[in-house]
Design a protein around this motif. Sequence first.
Motif, PDB file in Angstrom:
ATOM      1  N   PRO A   2       0.788  -1.237   0.000  1.00  0.00           N
ATOM      2  CA  PRO A   2       0.000   0.000   0.000  1.00  0.00           C
ATOM      3  C   PRO A   2       0.818   1.284   0.000  1.00  0.00           C
ATOM      4  CG  PRO A   2      -0.118  -1.072   2.139  1.00  0.00           C
ATOM      5  CD  PRO A   2       0.586  -2.025   1.219  1.00  0.00           C
ATOM      6  N   GLY A   3       2.074   1.219   0.356  1.00  0.00           N
ATOM      7  CA  GLY A   3       2.900   2.415   0.365  1.00  0.00           C
ATOM      8  C   GLY A   3       3.551   2.724  -0.968  1.00  0.00           C
ATOM      9  N   ARG A   4       3.367   1.858  -1.920  1.00  0.00           N
ATOM     10  CA  ARG A   4       3.953   2.080  -3.249  1.00  0.00           C
ATOM     11  C   ARG A   4       3.045   2.930  -4.121  1.00  0.00           C
ATOM     12  NH1 ARG A   4       7.220  -3.277  -5.005  1.00  0.00           N
ATOM     13  NH2 ARG A   4       8.667  -3.240  -3.263  1.00  0.00           N
ATOM     14  N   ALA A   5       3.304   2.891  -5.406  1.00  0.00           N
ATOM     15  CA  ALA A   5       2.606   3.744  -6.368  1.00  0.00           C
ATOM     16  C   ALA A   5       1.097   3.538  -6.361  1.00  0.00           C
ATOM     17  CB  ALA A   5       3.143   3.479  -7.771  1.00  0.00           C
ATOM     18  N   VAL A   6       0.387   4.608  -6.675  1.00  0.00           N
ATOM     19  CA  VAL A   6      -1.064   4.598  -6.797  1.00  0.00           C
ATOM     20  C   VAL A   6      -1.402   4.978  -8.231  1.00  0.00           C
ATOM     21  CG1 VAL A   6      -3.187   5.749  -6.062  1.00  0.00           C
ATOM     22  CG2 VAL A   6      -1.422   5.199  -4.379  1.00  0.00           C
ATOM     23  N   LEU A   7      -2.307   4.220  -8.819  1.00  0.00           N
ATOM     24  CA  LEU A   7      -2.793   4.497 -10.167  1.00  0.00           C
ATOM     25  C   LEU A   7      -4.119   5.233 -10.039  1.00  0.00           C
ATOM     26  CD1 LEU A   7      -2.716   3.942 -13.273  1.00  0.00           C
ATOM     27  CD2 LEU A   7      -3.969   1.831 -12.763  1.00  0.00           C
ATOM     28  N   SER A   8      -4.296   6.280 -10.813  1.00  0.00           N
ATOM     29  CA  SER A   8      -5.543   7.033 -10.790  1.00  0.00           C
ATOM     30  C   SER A   8      -6.134   7.031 -12.198  1.00  0.00           C
ATOM     31  CB  SER A   8      -5.260   8.472 -10.335  1.00  0.00           C
ATOM     32  OG  SER A   8      -6.435   9.232 -10.415  1.00  0.00           O
ATOM     33  N   VAL A   9      -7.403   6.645 -12.295  1.00  0.00           N
ATOM     34  CA  VAL A   9      -8.079   6.599 -13.595  1.00  0.00           C
ATOM     35  C   VAL A   9      -9.390   7.374 -13.499  1.00  0.00           C
ATOM     36  CG1 VAL A   9      -7.058   4.390 -14.264  1.00  0.00           C
ATOM     37  CG2 VAL A   9      -9.223   4.402 -13.061  1.00  0.00           C
ATOM     38  N   PRO A  10      -9.883   7.890 -14.624  1.00  0.00           N
ATOM     39  CA  PRO A  10     -11.167   8.588 -14.597  1.00  0.00           C
ATOM     40  C   PRO A  10     -12.272   7.659 -14.076  1.00  0.00           C
ATOM     41  CG  PRO A  10     -10.035   9.017 -16.665  1.00  0.00           C
ATOM     42  CD  PRO A  10      -9.265   7.926 -15.961  1.00  0.00           C
ATOM     43  N   ALA A  11     -13.150   8.193 -13.254  1.00  0.00           N
ATOM     44  CA  ALA A  11     -14.213   7.394 -12.651  1.00  0.00           C
ATOM     45  C   ALA A  11     -15.086   6.711 -13.710  1.00  0.00           C
ATOM     46  CB  ALA A  11     -15.072   8.267 -11.739  1.00  0.00           C
ATOM     47  N   ALA A  12     -15.385   7.387 -14.781  1.00  0.00           N
ATOM     48  CA  ALA A  12     -16.221   6.798 -15.839  1.00  0.00           C
ATOM     49  C   ALA A  12     -15.524   5.609 -16.492  1.00  0.00           C
ATOM     50  CB  ALA A  12     -16.579   7.846 -16.884  1.00  0.00           C
ATOM     51  N   SER A  13     -14.233   5.706 -16.695  1.00  0.00           N
ATOM     52  CA  SER A  13     -13.478   4.593 -17.288  1.00  0.00           C
ATOM     53  C   SER A  13     -13.438   3.401 -16.350  1.00  0.00           C
ATOM     54  CB  SER A  13     -12.041   5.031 -17.618  1.00  0.00           C
ATOM     55  OG  SER A  13     -12.056   6.042 -18.582  1.00  0.00           O
ATOM     56  N   PHE A  14     -13.262   3.666 -15.055  1.00  0.00           N
ATOM     57  CA  PHE A  14     -13.237   2.586 -14.080  1.00  0.00           C
ATOM     58  C   PHE A  14     -14.604   1.898 -14.013  1.00  0.00           C
ATOM     59  CE2 PHE A  14     -13.420   0.766  -9.802  1.00  0.00           C
ATOM     60  CZ  PHE A  14     -12.279  -0.019  -9.837  1.00  0.00           C
ATOM     61  N   ALA A  15     -15.670   2.679 -14.036  1.00  0.00           N
ATOM     62  CA  ALA A  15     -17.023   2.117 -14.008  1.00  0.00           C
ATOM     63  C   ALA A  15     -17.276   1.246 -15.240  1.00  0.00           C
ATOM     64  CB  ALA A  15     -18.061   3.232 -13.913  1.00  0.00           C
ATOM     65  N   ALA A  16     -16.819   1.693 -16.395  1.00  0.00           N
ATOM     66  CA  ALA A  16     -16.984   0.904 -17.621  1.00  0.00           C
ATOM     67  C   ALA A  16     -16.185  -0.397 -17.536  1.00  0.00           C
ATOM     68  CB  ALA A  16     -16.544   1.722 -18.836  1.00  0.00           C
ATOM     69  N   PHE A  17     -14.990  -0.338 -16.976  1.00  0.00           N
ATOM     70  CA  PHE A  17     -14.176  -1.534 -16.794  1.00  0.00           C
ATOM     71  C   PHE A  17     -14.888  -2.533 -15.880  1.00  0.00           C
ATOM     72  CE2 PHE A  17     -11.162  -3.567 -13.823  1.00  0.00           C
ATOM     73  CZ  PHE A  17     -10.611  -4.500 -14.702  1.00  0.00           C
ATOM     74  N   ILE A  18     -15.371  -2.072 -14.734  1.00  0.00           N
ATOM     75  CA  ILE A  18     -16.055  -2.950 -13.785  1.00  0.00           C
ATOM     76  C   ILE A  18     -17.300  -3.566 -14.427  1.00  0.00           C
ATOM     77  CG2 ILE A  18     -17.348  -3.009 -11.602  1.00  0.00           C
ATOM     78  CD1 ILE A  18     -14.266  -2.915 -11.322  1.00  0.00           C
ATOM     79  N   GLU A  19     -18.051  -2.775 -15.152  1.00  0.00           N
ATOM     80  CA  GLU A  19     -19.249  -3.287 -15.820  1.00  0.00           C
ATOM     81  C   GLU A  19     -18.895  -4.370 -16.834  1.00  0.00           C
ATOM     82  OE1 GLU A  19     -23.165  -3.887 -16.217  1.00  0.00           O
ATOM     83  OE2 GLU A  19     -22.211  -2.597 -14.752  1.00  0.00           O
ATOM     84  N   SER A  20     -17.824  -4.177 -17.603  1.00  0.00           N
ATOM     85  CA  SER A  20     -17.433  -5.191 -18.585  1.00  0.00           C
ATOM     86  C   SER A  20     -16.966  -6.475 -17.900  1.00  0.00           C
ATOM     87  CB  SER A  20     -16.362  -4.652 -19.536  1.00  0.00           C
ATOM     88  OG  SER A  20     -15.143  -4.442 -18.859  1.00  0.00           O
ATOM     89  N   VAL A  21     -16.315  -6.356 -16.749  1.00  0.00           N
ATOM     90  CA  VAL A  21     -15.911  -7.547 -15.992  1.00  0.00           C
ATOM     91  C   VAL A  21     -17.155  -8.291 -15.507  1.00  0.00           C
ATOM     92  CG1 VAL A  21     -14.786  -8.358 -13.882  1.00  0.00           C
ATOM     93  CG2 VAL A  21     -13.672  -6.644 -15.298  1.00  0.00           C
ATOM     94  N   LYS A  22     -18.136  -7.568 -14.973  1.00  0.00           N
ATOM     95  CA  LYS A  22     -19.364  -8.193 -14.486  1.00  0.00           C
ATOM     96  C   LYS A  22     -20.117  -8.907 -15.597  1.00  0.00           C
ATOM     97  CE  LYS A  22     -20.375  -5.067 -10.657  1.00  0.00           C
ATOM     98  NZ  LYS A  22     -21.315  -4.032 -10.177  1.00  0.00           N
ATOM     99  N   LEU A  23     -20.063  -8.343 -16.807  1.00  0.00           N
ATOM    100  CA  LEU A  23     -20.761  -8.943 -17.950  1.00  0.00           C
ATOM    101  C   LEU A  23     -19.973 -10.091 -18.563  1.00  0.00           C
ATOM    102  CD1 LEU A  23     -22.079  -5.688 -19.656  1.00  0.00           C
ATOM    103  CD2 LEU A  23     -23.401  -7.394 -18.385  1.00  0.00           C
TER     104      LEU A  23
END
Length: 66
Positions: free
Chosen positions: A39-60
């Motif tokens: 948890p102390g290493r690098a953090v990736l930040s992505v647009p919320a809409a892109s993350f939501a689309a990714f999660i939705e595609s995984v669920k489908l």
Amino acid sequence: MTESLRWRKSSYSGGGDGDTCVEIASLPAHVAIRDSKAPGRAVLSVPAASFAAFIESVKLGSWPAE
């Protein structure tokens, strides 16, 4: 930045301690992602809409794309 974020882990985290997953934290317009094992290493930040689309595609079941 990571100290003030409210991190949460997937309920699907594997392993005895649930540390074999990623954690996410919501920001106003982005989602921050980090490795729960480091948890102390690098953090990736992505647009919320892109993350939501990714999660939705995984669920489908349409990710990863072949």
